[in-house]
Design a protein around this motif. Sequence first.
Motif, short mmCIF file in Angstrom:
data_model
loop_
_atom_site.label_atom_id
_atom_site.label_comp_id
_atom_site.label_asym_id
_atom_site.label_seq_id
_atom_site.Cartn_x
_atom_site.Cartn_y
_atom_site.Cartn_z
N GLN A 132 -14.35 69.11 -10.10
CA GLN A 132 -14.27 70.38 -11.26
C GLN A 132 -12.96 69.85 -12.02
OE1 GLN A 132 -14.62 74.33 -10.65
NE2 GLN A 132 -14.23 75.02 -12.47
N TYR A 133 -11.80 69.75 -11.30
CA TYR A 133 -10.43 69.61 -12.20
C TYR A 133 -9.94 68.23 -12.29
CZ TYR A 133 -10.27 74.77 -11.67
OH TYR A 133 -10.19 76.17 -11.90
N LEU A 134 -10.82 67.29 -11.77
CA LEU A 134 -10.39 65.86 -12.10
C LEU A 134 -9.35 65.54 -11.34
CD1 LEU A 134 -11.68 65.39 -15.76
CD2 LEU A 134 -13.06 64.91 -13.80
N ILE A 135 -9.16 66.01 -10.25
CA ILE A 135 -7.87 65.65 -9.26
C ILE A 135 -8.52 64.81 -7.85
CG2 ILE A 135 -5.62 66.52 -8.26
CD1 ILE A 135 -6.20 68.98 -9.97
N PRO A 186 6.29 66.03 -17.65
CA PRO A 186 5.29 66.66 -18.37
C PRO A 186 4.08 66.69 -17.34
CG PRO A 186 6.16 65.32 -19.90
CD PRO A 186 7.01 65.08 -18.52
N TYR A 187 3.57 65.59 -16.66
CA TYR A 187 2.81 65.45 -15.58
C TYR A 187 2.76 66.71 -14.50
CZ TYR A 187 -0.10 63.92 -11.66
OH TYR A 187 -1.07 63.77 -10.87
N GLU A 188 3.88 66.68 -14.02
CA GLU A 188 4.28 67.61 -12.95
C GLU A 188 4.05 69.06 -13.63
OE1 GLU A 188 7.81 65.43 -10.25
OE2 GLU A 188 8.43 66.55 -11.88
N LYS A 189 4.42 69.41 -14.54
CA LYS A 189 4.15 70.74 -15.31
C LYS A 189 2.76 71.16 -15.46
CE LYS A 189 8.67 71.02 -17.96
NZ LYS A 189 9.15 71.21 -19.41
N GLU A 190 2.03 70.05 -16.11
CA GLU A 190 0.51 70.06 -15.98
C GLU A 190 -0.02 70.32 -14.71
OE1 GLU A 190 -3.26 67.66 -17.88
OE2 GLU A 190 -1.14 67.02 -18.09
N MET A 191 0.42 69.72 -13.64
CA MET A 191 -0.07 69.86 -12.27
C MET A 191 0.02 71.18 -11.89
SD MET A 191 -1.98 68.39 -9.92
CE MET A 191 -2.11 66.50 -10.31
N LEU A 248 -4.44 66.86 -4.62
CA LEU A 248 -4.87 68.32 -4.84
C LEU A 248 -4.17 69.15 -3.59
CD1 LEU A 248 -6.14 71.16 -5.99
CD2 LEU A 248 -8.34 70.26 -4.73
N LYS A 249 -4.50 68.64 -2.46
CA LYS A 249 -3.85 69.14 -1.24
C LYS A 249 -2.32 69.14 -1.32
CE LYS A 249 -6.54 66.77 1.64
NZ LYS A 249 -7.42 66.46 2.74
N VAL A 250 -1.77 67.94 -1.55
CA VAL A 250 -0.41 67.91 -1.56
C VAL A 250 0.21 68.68 -2.52
CG1 VAL A 250 1.59 66.31 -1.90
CG2 VAL A 250 -0.40 65.46 -0.55
N ALA A 251 -0.16 68.83 -3.77
CA ALA A 251 0.36 69.59 -4.87
C ALA A 251 0.14 71.14 -4.49
CB ALA A 251 -0.45 69.34 -6.11
N PHE A 252 -0.86 71.51 -4.02
CA PHE A 252 -1.13 72.89 -3.75
C PHE A 252 -0.11 73.17 -2.58
CE2 PHE A 252 -2.77 76.87 -1.90
CZ PHE A 252 -3.34 77.43 -2.88
N LYS A 253 0.23 72.40 -1.81
CA LYS A 253 1.14 72.89 -0.71
C LYS A 253 2.54 72.82 -1.07
CE LYS A 253 2.47 71.72 4.05
NZ LYS A 253 2.33 71.02 5.35
N SER A 254 2.95 71.98 -2.30
CA SER A 254 4.00 71.80 -2.84
C SER A 254 4.43 73.10 -3.53
CB SER A 254 4.13 70.63 -3.82
OG SER A 254 5.42 70.57 -4.61
N VAL A 255 3.28 73.67 -4.30
CA VAL A 255 3.53 74.93 -4.91
C VAL A 255 3.59 76.06 -4.14
CG1 VAL A 255 2.58 76.30 -6.87
CG2 VAL A 255 2.38 73.92 -7.26
#
Length: 232
Positions: free
Chosen positions: A157-160, A125-130, A165-172
């Motif tokens: 703004q997004y409380l990350i 659920p955390y990964e989906k929300e991210m 944020l950088k790692v998650a953005f690159k992953s997506v």
Amino acid sequence: MNDIRLPHDHGEEHGLKAMKEQIGRTDDFQAVSAVFKQLGDPTRVRIFWLLCHWEECVINISAMLEMSSPAVSHHLRPLKDCGLIVSRRKGKEVYYRAADTPQAGLLHEMIEQVMEITCPKEPTPYEKEMVTVIREIHDRLTEHLDERITIDDLARQYLINPTTLKVAFKSVYGNSIAAHMKEHRMEEAARMLRETDRSIADIARAVGYDSQSRFTSAFKSYYGVLPREYRK
């Protein structure tokens, strides 16, 4: 045949006869070559990898790979002929999946090791929300190319955490925020150069550059020509 000698004798003849017999089995090597030949096309590798994880029909494979059904069928045929995939019919639909063979299993493992990827797993659920948040951030950035929004601003703004944020953005999206946004900025700038009469300075501001010279340098680095040359 009992006394095999090579032109250059290095004093290591143990097992030479068995090695020569093995390497002489050309049909075996031809079979291996035929299997690897099927993976010489990157699209075919993608299809095979997909079918290692899901059983799918041609229409769904086409949608996932954004290809036409005839193009997908063109790749499926040789994969099936060499035994890497199998099919089953259900009504009028034909479903494909990777064959349950040692060869297919080894090739699947090799592809994942080479590409350093892992089998898909059900996201938490955390990964989906991210992912949802990252896509919201992406939409905001691409819809406001004229703004220079920093990672720290987004993180607040997004409380990350900024690193998360950088790692998650690159992953997506497959690359960094900066690199991804540069692509969007350059593509939008190119579109405006082709389709509008706006000045280069105006276009530079519209895609987030407060300096025309910096924009010109970035555009040439991306497209290999100056903006005015591209417009011509």
